[in-house]
Enzyme design. Structure first.
Site, PDB file in Angstrom:
ATOM      1  N   SER A 146       0.596  -1.122   0.029  1.00  0.00           N
ATOM      2  CA  SER A 146      -0.181  -0.029   0.124  1.00  0.00           C
ATOM      3  C   SER A 146       0.832   1.130   0.132  1.00  0.00           C
ATOM      4  O   SER A 146       2.041   1.257   0.476  1.00  0.00           O
ATOM      5  CB  SER A 146      -1.225  -0.078   1.252  1.00  0.00           C
ATOM      6  OG  SER A 146      -1.444   1.213   1.247  1.00  0.00           O
ATOM      7  N   TYR A 159      -1.203  -0.138  10.579  1.00  0.00           N
ATOM      8  CA  TYR A 159      -1.409  -0.341   9.221  1.00  0.00           C
ATOM      9  C   TYR A 159      -0.227  -0.051   8.108  1.00  0.00           C
ATOM     10  O   TYR A 159       0.462  -0.882   7.612  1.00  0.00           O
ATOM     11  CB  TYR A 159      -2.690   0.208   8.632  1.00  0.00           C
ATOM     12  CG  TYR A 159      -2.774  -0.313   7.020  1.00  0.00           C
ATOM     13  CD1 TYR A 159      -3.453  -1.733   6.867  1.00  0.00           C
ATOM     14  CD2 TYR A 159      -3.011   0.420   6.094  1.00  0.00           C
ATOM     15  CE1 TYR A 159      -3.671  -1.996   5.502  1.00  0.00           C
ATOM     16  CE2 TYR A 159      -3.125   0.169   4.594  1.00  0.00           C
ATOM     17  CZ  TYR A 159      -3.357  -1.130   4.472  1.00  0.00           C
ATOM     18  OH  TYR A 159      -3.434  -1.503   3.056  1.00  0.00           O
TER      19      TYR A 159
HETATM   20  N1  LIG Z   1      -8.659  -1.178  -0.388  1.00  0.00           N
HETATM   21  C1  LIG Z   1      -7.873  -0.043  -0.225  1.00  0.00           C
HETATM   22  O1  LIG Z   1      -7.765   1.219  -0.372  1.00  0.00           O
HETATM   23  C2  LIG Z   1      -6.298  -0.689  -0.495  1.00  0.00           C
HETATM   24  C3  LIG Z   1      -5.450   0.326  -0.777  1.00  0.00           C
HETATM   25  C4  LIG Z   1      -3.872  -0.185  -0.818  1.00  0.00           C
HETATM   26  C5  LIG Z   1      -3.913  -1.540  -0.299  1.00  0.00           C
HETATM   27  N2  LIG Z   1      -4.907  -2.292  -0.065  1.00  0.00           N
HETATM   28  C6  LIG Z   1      -4.575  -3.886   0.076  1.00  0.00           C
HETATM   29  O2  LIG Z   1      -5.112  -4.532  -0.764  1.00  0.00           O
HETATM   30  C7  LIG Z   1      -5.240  -5.834  -0.657  1.00  0.00           C
HETATM   31  C8  LIG Z   1      -6.370  -6.504  -0.739  1.00  0.00           C
HETATM   32  O3  LIG Z   1      -7.607  -5.712  -0.104  1.00  0.00           O
HETATM   33  P1  LIG Z   1      -9.020  -5.235  -0.898  1.00  0.00           P
HETATM   34  O4  LIG Z   1      -8.865  -3.793  -0.730  1.00  0.00           O
HETATM   35  O5  LIG Z   1      -9.081  -6.196  -1.992  1.00  0.00           O
HETATM   36  O6  LIG Z   1      -9.988  -5.491   0.449  1.00  0.00           O
HETATM   37  P2  LIG Z   1     -10.769  -6.584   0.671  1.00  0.00           P
HETATM   38  O7  LIG Z   1     -12.029  -6.997  -0.404  1.00  0.00           O
HETATM   39  O8  LIG Z   1     -11.491  -6.453   2.089  1.00  0.00           O
HETATM   40  O9  LIG Z   1     -10.009  -8.020   0.956  1.00  0.00           O
HETATM   41  C9  LIG Z   1      -9.158  -8.239   2.072  1.00  0.00           C
HETATM   42  C10 LIG Z   1      -9.224  -9.745   1.920  1.00  0.00           C
HETATM   43  O10 LIG Z   1      -8.166 -10.029   3.030  1.00  0.00           O
HETATM   44  C11 LIG Z   1      -8.531 -11.407   3.497  1.00  0.00           C
HETATM   45  N3  LIG Z   1      -7.928 -11.539   4.676  1.00  0.00           N
HETATM   46  C12 LIG Z   1      -7.834 -10.704   5.626  1.00  0.00           C
HETATM   47  N4  LIG Z   1      -7.212 -11.490   6.827  1.00  0.00           N
HETATM   48  C13 LIG Z   1      -7.206 -12.889   6.423  1.00  0.00           C
HETATM   49  C14 LIG Z   1      -6.404 -14.109   7.047  1.00  0.00           C
HETATM   50  N5  LIG Z   1      -6.149 -13.974   8.275  1.00  0.00           N
HETATM   51  N6  LIG Z   1      -6.721 -15.226   6.222  1.00  0.00           N
HETATM   52  C15 LIG Z   1      -7.080 -15.133   5.026  1.00  0.00           C
HETATM   53  N7  LIG Z   1      -7.723 -14.091   4.421  1.00  0.00           N
HETATM   54  C16 LIG Z   1      -7.781 -12.928   5.058  1.00  0.00           C
HETATM   55  C17 LIG Z   1     -10.067 -10.930   3.589  1.00  0.00           C
HETATM   56  O11 LIG Z   1     -10.810 -12.333   3.580  1.00  0.00           O
HETATM   57  P3  LIG Z   1     -12.369 -12.267   4.139  1.00  0.00           P
HETATM   58  O12 LIG Z   1     -13.128 -11.932   3.207  1.00  0.00           O
HETATM   59  O13 LIG Z   1     -12.418 -13.862   4.525  1.00  0.00           O
HETATM   60  O14 LIG Z   1     -12.368 -11.589   5.529  1.00  0.00           O
HETATM   61  C18 LIG Z   1     -10.331 -10.379   2.098  1.00  0.00           C
HETATM   62  O15 LIG Z   1     -10.593 -11.485   1.067  1.00  0.00           O
HETATM   63  C19 LIG Z   1      -4.845  -5.761   1.120  1.00  0.00           C
HETATM   64  O16 LIG Z   1      -3.478  -6.310   1.517  1.00  0.00           O
HETATM   65  C20 LIG Z   1      -4.902  -4.239   1.540  1.00  0.00           C
HETATM   66  O17 LIG Z   1      -4.103  -4.073   2.625  1.00  0.00           O
HETATM   67  C21 LIG Z   1      -6.171  -1.958  -0.204  1.00  0.00           C
END
Ligand SMILES: NC(=O)c1ccc[n+]([C@@H]2O[C@H](COP(=O)([O-])OP(=O)(O)OC[C@H]3O[C@@H](n4cnc5c(N)ncnc54)[C@H](OP(=O)(O)O)[C@@H]3O)[C@@H](O)[C@H]2O)c1
Length: 253
Positions: A146, A159
């Site tokens: 991120s 975070y």
């Molecule tokens: N959205 C943003 O603005 C943003 C910005 C920068 C970086 N990111 C990064 O992008 C990545 C993906 O996030 P996203 O934006 O796609 O959000 P998201 O749709 O909420 O995805 C997060 C995922 O992580 C999974 N997860 C969390 N803890 C876990 C564990 N212990 N074991 C297995 N799965 C786990 C969740 O599973 P469950 O559904 O089962 O909870 C979910 O599928 C993350 O690393 C996040 O930090 C996001």
């Protein structure tokens, strides 16, 4: 570095396969007939994602249900992935939690849980996969970090620290195994409209998961080291990093 062979990646391992960013990326790959092994902790959601990819053209989709916090169980899952796929071309690591910053300020256990999911569990996966790809002498490791890891902000530094530590780890791993033909890609999205940010007021800087997915695949094809997504976050973070610490500490970011 030469461009990728057409058809790369044909075998894909996705850790955190129910993430919105991961789903958007896999949908684009499915259209190219890739084979998948998907890992996530909720079997119903994972099964739905697998079904969706098959209808979009994926050749095969295997699933493995596990909580990725359970690092002791990683080697068994990763060995099974390598066996089922035959050869892993691309491993995409996308799981993560935003966490509750205020709760983490008050309670170390909450801070430690965020660091464990975002950093420690990812280090466990990267240790196995880095050695696997080094032995294979090729492949791509793409990890969703991120822009929050570029600077410590008062509003989300737990975070941010988990992602900043991850960035350093990935840089060092890249410096170790790039010479063996392995791409280590650090993906740095800005704001993305996903369940993780559903509680945040959206503004013009928010991207869709598909915009980020397009950028991820372009960065893999071009063998980039680091990808700010969308691209304008490179310039935003350049400015943010240039703010002197004496001034940054007085800002409400
Ligand atoms: N959205 C943003 O603005 C943003 C910005 C920068 C970086 N990111 C990064 O992008 C990545 C993906 O996030 P996203 O934006 O796609 O959000 P998201 O749709 O909420 O995805 C997060 C995922 O992580 C999974 N997860 C969390 N803890 C876990 C564990 N212990 N074991 C297995 N799965 C786990 C969740 O599973 P469950 O559904 O089962 O909870 C979910 O599928 C993350 O690393 C996040 O930090 C996001």
């Amino acid at each position: 570095m030469p461009k990728r062979d057409p058809g790369f990646p044909s075998s894909v391992l996705v850790l955190g396969a129910t993430s919105s960013i991961a789903i958007a990326t896999m949908r684009r790959l499915a259209a190219g007939n890739s084979r998948f092994m998907l890992v996530a902790r909720h079997s119903d959601r994972l099964t739905a994602v697998a079904q969706d990819l098959l209808t979009r053209g994926a050749a095969t989709v295997d699933i493995w249900v596990m909580d990725l916090d359970d690092t002791a169980a990683h080697p068994e899952m990763l060995a099974a992935a390598a066996e089922r796929l035959g050869k892993i071309d691309l491993a995409l690591i996308a799981h993560g939690v935003l966490g509750d910053q205020q709760a983490a300020e008050a309670d170390f256990e909450i801070a430690a849980a965020i660091l464990h999911t975002n950093f420690i569990s990812t280090v466990s996966l990267l240790t196995w996969l880095g050695n696997y790809f080094q032995t294979q002498r090729g492949g791509a490791l793409a990890v969703v970090s991120s822009v929050a890891g570029d600077r410590g902000r008062k509003s989300n530094y737990v975070y941010g620290a988990s992602k900043g530590a991850l960035n350093i780890f990935l840089e060092g791993l890249r410096n170790r195994i790039d010479r063996d033909g392995v791409q280590v890609l650090t993906i740095k999205p800005g704001f993305v409209a996903t369940p993780m940010t559903a509680h945040v007021a959206h503004n013009a800087l928010f991207a869709t998961p598909d915009q980020v997915a397009r950028g991820i695949l372009k960065a893999i094809e071009r063998r980039r080291d680091v990808a700010y997504l969308p691209w304008f976050w490179f310039w935003i973070m350049l400015l943010v990093r240039a703010i002197p610490g004496s001034r940054f500490k007085k800002m409400n970011m």
